[in-house]
Design an enzyme around this catalytic site. Structure first.
Site, PDB file in Angstrom:
ATOM      1  N   HIS A  31      -2.862  10.912   0.594  1.00 43.60           N
ATOM      2  CA  HIS A  31      -2.265  10.712   1.914  1.00 43.60           C
ATOM      3  C   HIS A  31      -1.586  12.079   2.480  1.00 43.60           C
ATOM      4  O   HIS A  31      -0.610  12.170   2.740  1.00 43.60           O
ATOM      5  CB  HIS A  31      -1.436   9.706   2.010  1.00 43.60           C
ATOM      6  CG  HIS A  31      -1.312   8.857   3.455  1.00 43.60           C
ATOM      7  ND1 HIS A  31      -1.283   7.547   3.563  1.00 43.60           N
ATOM      8  CD2 HIS A  31      -0.500   9.504   4.566  1.00 43.60           C
ATOM      9  CE1 HIS A  31      -0.784   7.505   4.900  1.00 43.60           C
ATOM     10  NE2 HIS A  31      -0.311   8.294   5.372  1.00 43.60           N
TER      11      HIS A  31
ATOM     12  N   GLU B 233      -3.491  -0.134   8.042  1.00 42.02           N
ATOM     13  CA  GLU B 233      -2.539   0.451   8.821  1.00 42.02           C
ATOM     14  C   GLU B 233      -2.463  -0.297  10.460  1.00 42.02           C
ATOM     15  O   GLU B 233      -3.402   0.006  10.956  1.00 42.02           O
ATOM     16  CB  GLU B 233      -2.161   1.760   8.968  1.00 42.02           C
ATOM     17  CG  GLU B 233      -1.676   2.620   8.013  1.00 42.02           C
ATOM     18  CD  GLU B 233      -1.716   3.922   7.909  1.00 42.02           C
ATOM     19  OE1 GLU B 233      -1.530   4.601   9.230  1.00 42.02           O
ATOM     20  OE2 GLU B 233      -1.889   4.927   7.063  1.00 42.02           O
TER      21      GLU B 233
ATOM     22  N   ARG C 233       0.858  -1.058  -0.067  1.00 42.10           N
ATOM     23  CA  ARG C 233      -0.051  -0.013  -0.013  1.00 42.10           C
ATOM     24  C   ARG C 233       0.827   1.142  -0.017  1.00 42.10           C
ATOM     25  O   ARG C 233       1.531   1.426   0.795  1.00 42.10           O
ATOM     26  CB  ARG C 233      -0.944  -0.053   1.230  1.00 42.10           C
ATOM     27  CG  ARG C 233      -1.731   1.473   1.315  1.00 42.10           C
ATOM     28  CD  ARG C 233      -2.583   0.954   2.584  1.00 42.10           C
ATOM     29  NE  ARG C 233      -3.479   2.175   2.947  1.00 42.10           N
ATOM     30  CZ  ARG C 233      -3.293   3.043   3.652  1.00 42.10           C
ATOM     31  NH1 ARG C 233      -2.397   3.019   4.666  1.00 42.10           N
ATOM     32  NH2 ARG C 233      -4.200   4.210   3.897  1.00 42.10           N
TER      33      ARG C 233
ATOM     34  N   TYR D 171      -4.239   2.274  15.901  1.00 41.52           N
ATOM     35  CA  TYR D 171      -2.860   2.004  16.835  1.00 41.52           C
ATOM     36  C   TYR D 171      -3.162   1.988  18.352  1.00 41.52           C
ATOM     37  O   TYR D 171      -2.432   1.257  18.714  1.00 41.52           O
ATOM     38  CB  TYR D 171      -1.949   3.436  16.474  1.00 41.52           C
ATOM     39  CG  TYR D 171      -1.522   3.478  15.069  1.00 41.52           C
ATOM     40  CD1 TYR D 171      -0.461   2.794  14.811  1.00 41.52           C
ATOM     41  CD2 TYR D 171      -2.294   4.010  13.952  1.00 41.52           C
ATOM     42  CE1 TYR D 171       0.230   2.907  13.555  1.00 41.52           C
ATOM     43  CE2 TYR D 171      -1.835   4.069  12.813  1.00 41.52           C
ATOM     44  CZ  TYR D 171      -0.727   3.316  12.621  1.00 41.52           C
ATOM     45  OH  TYR D 171      -0.088   3.389  11.272  1.00 41.52           O
TER      46      TYR D 171
ATOM     47  N   GLU E 207      -7.492   8.381   6.095  1.00 41.08           N
ATOM     48  CA  GLU E 207      -7.525   9.057   7.477  1.00 41.08           C
ATOM     49  C   GLU E 207      -8.338  10.655   7.119  1.00 41.08           C
ATOM     50  O   GLU E 207      -7.512  11.608   7.689  1.00 41.08           O
ATOM     51  CB  GLU E 207      -6.357   9.123   8.115  1.00 41.08           C
ATOM     52  CG  GLU E 207      -5.842   7.622   8.654  1.00 41.08           C
ATOM     53  CD  GLU E 207      -4.924   7.693   9.763  1.00 41.08           C
ATOM     54  OE1 GLU E 207      -4.441   8.697  10.093  1.00 41.08           O
ATOM     55  OE2 GLU E 207      -4.482   6.559   9.983  1.00 41.08           O
TER      56      GLU E 207
ATOM     57  N   ASN F 271      -7.386   1.967  10.027  1.00 37.78           N
ATOM     58  CA  ASN F 271      -6.039   2.119  10.558  1.00 37.78           C
ATOM     59  C   ASN F 271      -6.293   2.155  11.823  1.00 37.78           C
ATOM     60  O   ASN F 271      -7.026   2.866  12.447  1.00 37.78           O
ATOM     61  CB  ASN F 271      -5.292   3.421  10.048  1.00 37.78           C
ATOM     62  CG  ASN F 271      -5.093   3.469   8.691  1.00 37.78           C
ATOM     63  OD1 ASN F 271      -5.226   2.556   7.888  1.00 37.78           O
ATOM     64  ND2 ASN F 271      -4.641   4.629   8.186  1.00 37.78           N
TER      65      ASN F 271
HETATM   66  C1  FCB Z   1      -1.364   7.271  10.601  1.00 37.87           C
HETATM   67  C2  FCB Z   1      -0.881   7.935   9.263  1.00 37.87           C
HETATM   68  C3  FCB Z   1       0.512   7.182   8.737  1.00 37.87           C
HETATM   69  C4  FCB Z   1       1.603   7.272   9.935  1.00 37.87           C
HETATM   70  C5  FCB Z   1       0.812   6.727  11.129  1.00 37.87           C
HETATM   71  C6  FCB Z   1       1.771   6.233  12.428  1.00 37.87           C
HETATM   72  O1  FCB Z   1      -2.277   8.314  11.312  1.00 37.87           O
HETATM   73  O2  FCB Z   1      -2.054   7.763   8.389  1.00 37.87           O
HETATM   74  O3  FCB Z   1       0.825   8.272   7.714  1.00 37.87           O
HETATM   75  O4  FCB Z   1       1.871   8.538  10.536  1.00 37.87           O
HETATM   76  O5  FCB Z   1      -0.412   7.135  11.480  1.00 37.87           O
END
Ligand code: FCB
Length: 470
Positions: A131, A371, A87, A307, A176, A305
């Site tokens: 992006h 992500e 990607r 985290y 995002e 995405n």
């Molecule tokens: C996301 C972004 C990516 C990267 C990660 C850590 O929000 O899409 O570009 O910065 O975080």
């Protein structure tokens, strides 16, 4: 255990469905460099990173990981990893330097070469159109708060699909849009650095419109078997307590972080509670007849995405805020547990919660984790190795969560690890390393970290190791 799993000794392989897509992810501005080559003009991130005080250490993406010149080496790294998919994002200011008009062939040639090398390596290209690198000229004309930017984006989607559509099967319109709208125009932590609640809401709407118009443009330009998608950073929200006030705090943030995109895109409507919550800022009259129908053009999958989760409670937070007024009613608390170098909590359950929520809320929509990954303070040791056991543990935990969600009926088709390479981490510059391949930014030397070897094994086995009774 699910039917997919096979016991092996003390552990059980948590096996993924056959055909599961294993990828890595990157973004143009974060890795390419070559900021002024072959006709590329400044994007809002070039301007922002040059504005004193905005990016850690004054870092810019001028050189980044020099991927523009080292693309073949980077594709070779992925071939060795065994990824099935890659990607990447296309830089709008390389393709349409002024944000409008005919495409620059030299800019497109880079992506043609990249796609050809990927296909030669047996890797499927997954192209993201946006992006975050808006051509600066379009920001000068008003940027995403202006409707015109959405129309320009659809044109850019069409010219890019014309050039690459014969070779790229999977397309993502936006990455995002929440970050781009609310960090870019709300609290100003990202480019272009504006701090206006109204602008952030207008931007969010124009992202939805841009997405829908681009879906239509892509369908017109691409062969019928192509897949069109959108990537959202949906927030996994947890109330501090089950009190009505804390639950209402979750509702507010869910509206302005998640449903502000999900409802227009999948249901063709605005969340009515969001409209009420933001009445002091806008009457939403910038949403014109037909916009929500356009935004809800059918797509083939949704990218997520993830985290870390977000814990919220009733209260008050600081301003300027990315929350379009919700900060007057909500406070954010640190989730417990270990933290990454971003100070983000490590909590794989949040990913499971998101995937199973989408299973319930959007039945029939295939999902992809586009992500997931973690930054740690990595360094090359004297023998030239990079040991990153925390990253391996993070990835293992999150892949286990994906596997569990699949076992519980979530239709997850793939996983893209963020990121292939250490890179320009937006406002953090080069201080945060997310790669499974270490980059020495002085020499551009690439060193696969231990996590790269671990991920290659996961891909080869189509499985992560699980504990038999765990
Ligand atoms: C996301 C972004 C990516 C990267 C990660 C850590 O929000 O899409 O570009 O910065 O975080």
């Amino acid at each position: 255990m699910t039917a997919l799993d096979t016991p092996t000794g003390d552990t059980t392989d948590l096996r993924f469905p056959s055909g599961f897509r294993w990828g890595t992810a990157t973004a143009a501005y974060q890795i390419e460099g070559a900021a002024t080559e072959d006709g590329r003009t400044p994007s809002i991130w070039d301007t922002f990173s040059r504005t004193p005080g905005k990016v850690h250490n004054g870092d810019t993406g001028d050189i980044a990981a020099d991927h523009y010149h080292r693309m073949s080496e980077d594709v070779a790294l992925m071939r060795r990893l065994g990824v099935t998919d890659y990607r990447f994002s296309v830089a709008w200011p390389r393709v349409q330097p002024t944000g409008r008009g005919p495409a620059v062939q030299k800019g497109l040639d880079f992506y043609r070469r990249l796609v050809d090398e990927l296909l030669d390596a047996g890797i499927r290209p997954v192209a993201t159109l946006y992006h975050w690198d808006l051509p600066q000229e379009l920001e000068n004309a008003g940027g995403w708060p202006e409707r015109e930017t959405a129309l320009r984006f659809a044109e850019y989607a069409a010219v890019t699909a014309d050039a690459l559509g014969d070779r790229v099967r999977t397309w993502t319109t936006l990455n995002e849009p929440w970050c781009a709208a609310f960090l870019g125009y709300g609290n100003g932590v990202h480019a272009p650095g504006r701090t206006s609640p109204l602008d952030s809401l207008r931007a969010a709407h124009h992202f939805n419109l841009a997405h829908g118009l681009a879906v239509r443009a892509l369908r017109d330009a691409l062969p019928p078997a192509s897949e069109v998608s959108l990537t959202l950073n949906l927030h996994a929200l947890r109330p501090l307590t089950q009190s009505p006030a804390d639950l209402d705090a979750v509702r507010r943030i869910d509206a302005v972080a998640n449903r502000i995109f999900l409802d227009p895109v999948f249901r063709g409507r605005l969340p009515q509670d969001l409209v009420r919550d933001t009445a002091a800022i806008t009457d939403w009259s910038f949403v014109r007849d037909g916009d929500l129908a356009a935004a809800s053009a059918p797509i083939d999958s949704l990218g997520i995405n993830y985290y870390s989760p977000t814990v919220v409670a009733a209260g008050r937070s600081e301003s300027p805020s990315p929350w379009a007024g919700a900060e007057r009613h909500v406070r954010f608390l640190p989730a417990p547990g270990p933290r990454t170098a971003m100070d983000w909590p490590v909590d794989a359950d949040g990913l499971y919660e998101l995937l199973t929520r989408l299973r319930d809320d959007l039945p029939g929509v295939p999902l992809m984790v586009t992500e997931n990954g973690a930054a740690y303070h990595d360094y090359t040791d004297p023998s030239g190795r990079v040991h990153d056991p925390e990253r391996v543990a993070y990835l293992h935990g999150h892949l286990t969560a994906v596997h569990r969600a699949i076992g519980d009926g979530a239709d997850v088709r793939g996983y893209f690890l963020w990121s292939l390479l250490d890179n320009f981490e937006w406002a953090h510059g080069y201080s945060k390393r997310f790669g499974i391949v270490h980059v020495d930014f002085a020499t551009q030397r690439r060193t696969p970290k231990d996590s790269a070897g671990w991920y290659a094994q996961v891909i080869a086995r189509n499985a992560v190791e699980g504990h038999r009774n765990g």
